[in-house]
Design an enzyme around this catalytic site. Structure first.
Site, PDB file in Angstrom:
ATOM      1  N   GLN A 115      -8.207  51.343  51.185  1.00 43.06           N
ATOM      2  CA  GLN A 115      -8.675  50.624  50.022  1.00 43.06           C
ATOM      3  C   GLN A 115     -10.101  50.090  50.535  1.00 43.06           C
ATOM      4  O   GLN A 115     -10.917  49.822  49.452  1.00 43.06           O
ATOM      5  CB  GLN A 115      -7.811  49.355  49.461  1.00 43.06           C
ATOM      6  CG  GLN A 115      -7.875  48.804  48.069  1.00 43.06           C
ATOM      7  CD  GLN A 115      -7.374  49.684  46.891  1.00 43.06           C
ATOM      8  OE1 GLN A 115      -6.158  50.368  46.915  1.00 43.06           O
ATOM      9  NE2 GLN A 115      -8.141  50.077  46.006  1.00 43.06           N
ATOM     10  N   LYS A 130      -3.595  45.399  49.907  1.00 39.09           N
ATOM     11  CA  LYS A 130      -2.763  46.103  49.168  1.00 39.09           C
ATOM     12  C   LYS A 130      -1.135  45.359  49.635  1.00 39.09           C
ATOM     13  O   LYS A 130      -0.831  44.371  50.440  1.00 39.09           O
ATOM     14  CB  LYS A 130      -2.269  47.493  49.887  1.00 39.09           C
ATOM     15  CG  LYS A 130      -1.559  48.362  48.883  1.00 39.09           C
ATOM     16  CD  LYS A 130      -2.758  49.190  48.114  1.00 39.09           C
ATOM     17  CE  LYS A 130      -2.085  49.768  47.248  1.00 39.09           C
ATOM     18  NZ  LYS A 130      -3.280  50.757  46.328  1.00 39.09           N
ATOM     19  N   ASP A 170       0.197  49.483  40.957  1.00 40.51           N
ATOM     20  CA  ASP A 170       0.283  50.737  41.712  1.00 40.51           C
ATOM     21  C   ASP A 170       1.487  51.618  41.433  1.00 40.51           C
ATOM     22  O   ASP A 170       2.204  51.044  40.469  1.00 40.51           O
ATOM     23  CB  ASP A 170       0.079  50.320  43.295  1.00 40.51           C
ATOM     24  CG  ASP A 170      -0.297  51.569  44.029  1.00 40.51           C
ATOM     25  OD1 ASP A 170      -1.590  52.061  44.223  1.00 40.51           O
ATOM     26  OD2 ASP A 170       0.691  52.285  44.734  1.00 40.51           O
ATOM     27  N   ASN A 244       0.664  57.389  35.544  1.00 40.29           N
ATOM     28  CA  ASN A 244      -0.777  56.928  34.929  1.00 40.29           C
ATOM     29  C   ASN A 244      -1.621  58.014  35.581  1.00 40.29           C
ATOM     30  O   ASN A 244      -2.461  58.615  34.577  1.00 40.29           O
ATOM     31  CB  ASN A 244      -1.137  55.575  35.436  1.00 40.29           C
ATOM     32  CG  ASN A 244      -1.007  54.686  34.379  1.00 40.29           C
ATOM     33  OD1 ASN A 244      -0.858  54.912  33.485  1.00 40.29           O
ATOM     34  ND2 ASN A 244      -1.278  53.296  34.627  1.00 40.29           N
ATOM     35  N   SER A 383     -10.958  47.999  37.633  1.00 41.57           N
ATOM     36  CA  SER A 383     -10.446  46.845  37.863  1.00 41.57           C
ATOM     37  C   SER A 383     -11.629  45.671  38.178  1.00 41.57           C
ATOM     38  O   SER A 383     -11.691  44.581  37.774  1.00 41.57           O
ATOM     39  CB  SER A 383      -9.419  46.778  39.020  1.00 41.57           C
ATOM     40  OG  SER A 383      -8.197  47.132  38.731  1.00 41.57           O
TER      41      SER A 383
HETATM   42  N1  GLU Z   1      -3.691  50.836  43.054  1.00 38.63           N
HETATM   43  C1  GLU Z   1      -4.907  51.288  42.801  1.00 38.63           C
HETATM   44  C2  GLU Z   1      -5.681  51.973  44.112  1.00 38.63           C
HETATM   45  O1  GLU Z   1      -4.902  52.671  44.763  1.00 38.63           O
HETATM   46  C3  GLU Z   1      -5.829  50.245  42.104  1.00 38.63           C
HETATM   47  C4  GLU Z   1      -5.985  49.015  42.666  1.00 38.63           C
HETATM   48  C5  GLU Z   1      -6.762  48.012  41.795  1.00 38.63           C
HETATM   49  O2  GLU Z   1      -7.123  48.284  40.770  1.00 38.63           O
HETATM   50  O3  GLU Z   1      -6.966  46.859  42.551  1.00 38.63           O
HETATM   51  O4  GLU Z   1      -6.994  52.246  43.963  1.00 38.63           O
END
Ligand code: GLU
Length: 451
Positions: A115, A130, A170, A244, A383
């Protein structure tokens, strides 16, 4: 004299494994990045001298806590919750929460590490984090999920905040869970603030957030094809997953004139040789997102479709493959099958869906291979835009957000292209994403000195 000798990959990974015993997913994710970054820092002494890669591969902190909840029959359950705050050099920690029985500290550390690079690639000011729990919401009643979420947030709230750490959804965490989590945060702190993203529109969510990851994957794919003088119209596509990411990627593929042949869930996949068109996809959306049903029901509903229990769709002949389910869902045999069938592009919608061997095979081949940290960054990018709207006390229209998402994905593609292109014009998107994602975070860390 400071040490400027760059370790070789094996030595680097041996040290990492020793410090993180049994954390295979974490070692896999760091290994994939280190393979590109070690040669890169050999040419950039500052990064090595400051041990930037070693520091990035040690999360700022890992918070782990007990989560107790009571089921509808009055039984007490004890689960574990985590928040891994990997790096906040370029912005508050940002990344989803995953609720699934497959969640371990290793899985969350790999996701938080990835991330950090993904968020850097978006160009928005977001660090990497995360979190989640081994709690599995599947089959639980709404009230059970609510009690779990409230209990989870009762500990998590002290570690997060709009300028500290902003979680989102997620796997296993959708709008229902975000609602319960946000409500509990607000109740404990007495503050309405943009502490979570992926919220519903009524209480500060962003338009297009739900669709953003899947749409972004296809926008990225479109850029890759354009760069190779190809187009999406008329291509066949195999998609895995039915959450999603998969469903909105399928929707955008159909919009762009591609024929979607498959979708899957953890039990098996459906293959519809006539193509899953917009109407059939609408039915699947209701099945998966509203009724929480199984994908096998598709084959009962639509003539000509076959259901394959226990299998993944990678042996189905196609031009494009989008793994959008979960980590390590596409192994080396699957990669071989796709290449034998002359696949043209593989683009990762899920996080690290290709095993190490599969990814290596794709990189060695001449196909277009789009890594998750670039291709699925559209979700977290929107986001980031949700955070901006919350701080401005504004809510933007869908068209504006879709234009911004399209633009952001094109910029991410361009960053990967410029750092990943070799002299013959071929683009190694994995190397490009790793180097471009690393550079921004590394430069910020250099500015801060040793910490
Ligand atoms: N879980 C999503 C990712 O893997 C989005 C994370 C978010 O929007 O903070 O990027």
């Amino acid at each position: 004299m400071a040490n400027t000798d760059v370790p070789d990959l094996d030595t680097f990974l041996e040290g990492l494994r020793k410090r993180n015993p049994g954390q295979e997913e974490f070692a896999q994710a760091v290994g994939e990045v280190a393979e590109d970054i070690l040669p890169f820092i050999a040419d950039n002494e500052n990064y090595q001298e400051a041990e930037i890669l070693r520091r990035l591969a040690e999360p700022d902190r890992v918070v782990s806590f007990r989560v107790c909840w009571e089921d509808d029959d009055g039984n007490i359950h004890v689960e574990r919750g985590w928040r891994v705050q990997n790096n906040n050099a370029i912005g508050p920690y940002k990344g989803g929460l995953r609720f699934s029985e497959s969640v371990t500290e290793s899985v969350l550390k790999f996701l938080a590490f990835e991330q950090t690079f993904k968020n850097s690639l978006t160009g928005l000011p977001m660090g990497g984090g995360k979190g989640g729990s081994n709690f599995n919401p599947k089959g639980k009643s709404d009230r059970e999920v609510m009690r779990f979420c409230q209990s989870f947030m009762t500990e998590l709230y002290r570690h997060i905040g709009p300028s500290v750490d902003v979680p989102a959804g997620d796997i296993g965490v959708g709008s229902r869970e975000i609602g319960y989590l946000f409500g509990q945060y607000k109740r404990i702190t007495g503050r309405w603030e943009g502490v979570l993203t992926g919220k519903a529109l009524e209480y500060g969510g962003s338009r297009l957030r739900t669709e953003a990851t899947g749409y972004g994957v296809v926008y990225f794919l479109r850029e890759m094809l354009k760069n190779a003088d190809e187009e999406l119209d008329g291509k066949t596509a195999v998609v895995s997953g039915s959450g999603n990411v998969a469903l909105y990627a399928a929707q955008k593929l159909i919009d762009c004139g591609a024929k979607v042949l498959t979708l899957s869930d953890s039990d098996g996949f459906v293959h519809d040789p006539d193509g899953i068109d917009a109407e059939k996809l609408d039915w699947v959306m209701k099945l998966k997102l509203e009724r929480r049903g199984r994908i096998s029901e598709y084959a009962d509903e639509f003539d000509g479709a076959e259901y394959h229990e226990g299998n993944a769709p990678w042996h189905v002949d196609c031009d494009i493959a989008l793994p959008c389910a979960t980590q390590n869902e596409l192994d080396d045999d699957a990669a071989k099958a796709l290449l034998d069938n002359d696949v043209m592009a593989v683009v990762e919608g899920a996080n690290m869906p290709s095993t190490r061997d599969a990814a290596k095979r794709f990189r060695k081949s001449d196909i277009l291979f789009g890594p998750a940290k670039a291709a699925n960054a559209g979700g977290v990018a929107v986001s980031g835009l949700e955070m901006t709207q919350n701080s401005q006390r504004m809510s933007w229209e869908c068209d504006k957000l879709d234009d911004m998402l399209t633009q952001l994905m094109a910029e991410i593609h361009e960053k990967c292209r410029s750092d990943g292109e070799s002299d013959d014009g071929a683009v190694d998107y994995v190397r490009g994403a790793n180097i471009a994602g690393f550079r921004k975070v590394a430069d910020a860390m250099l500015d801060f000195g040793v910490m």
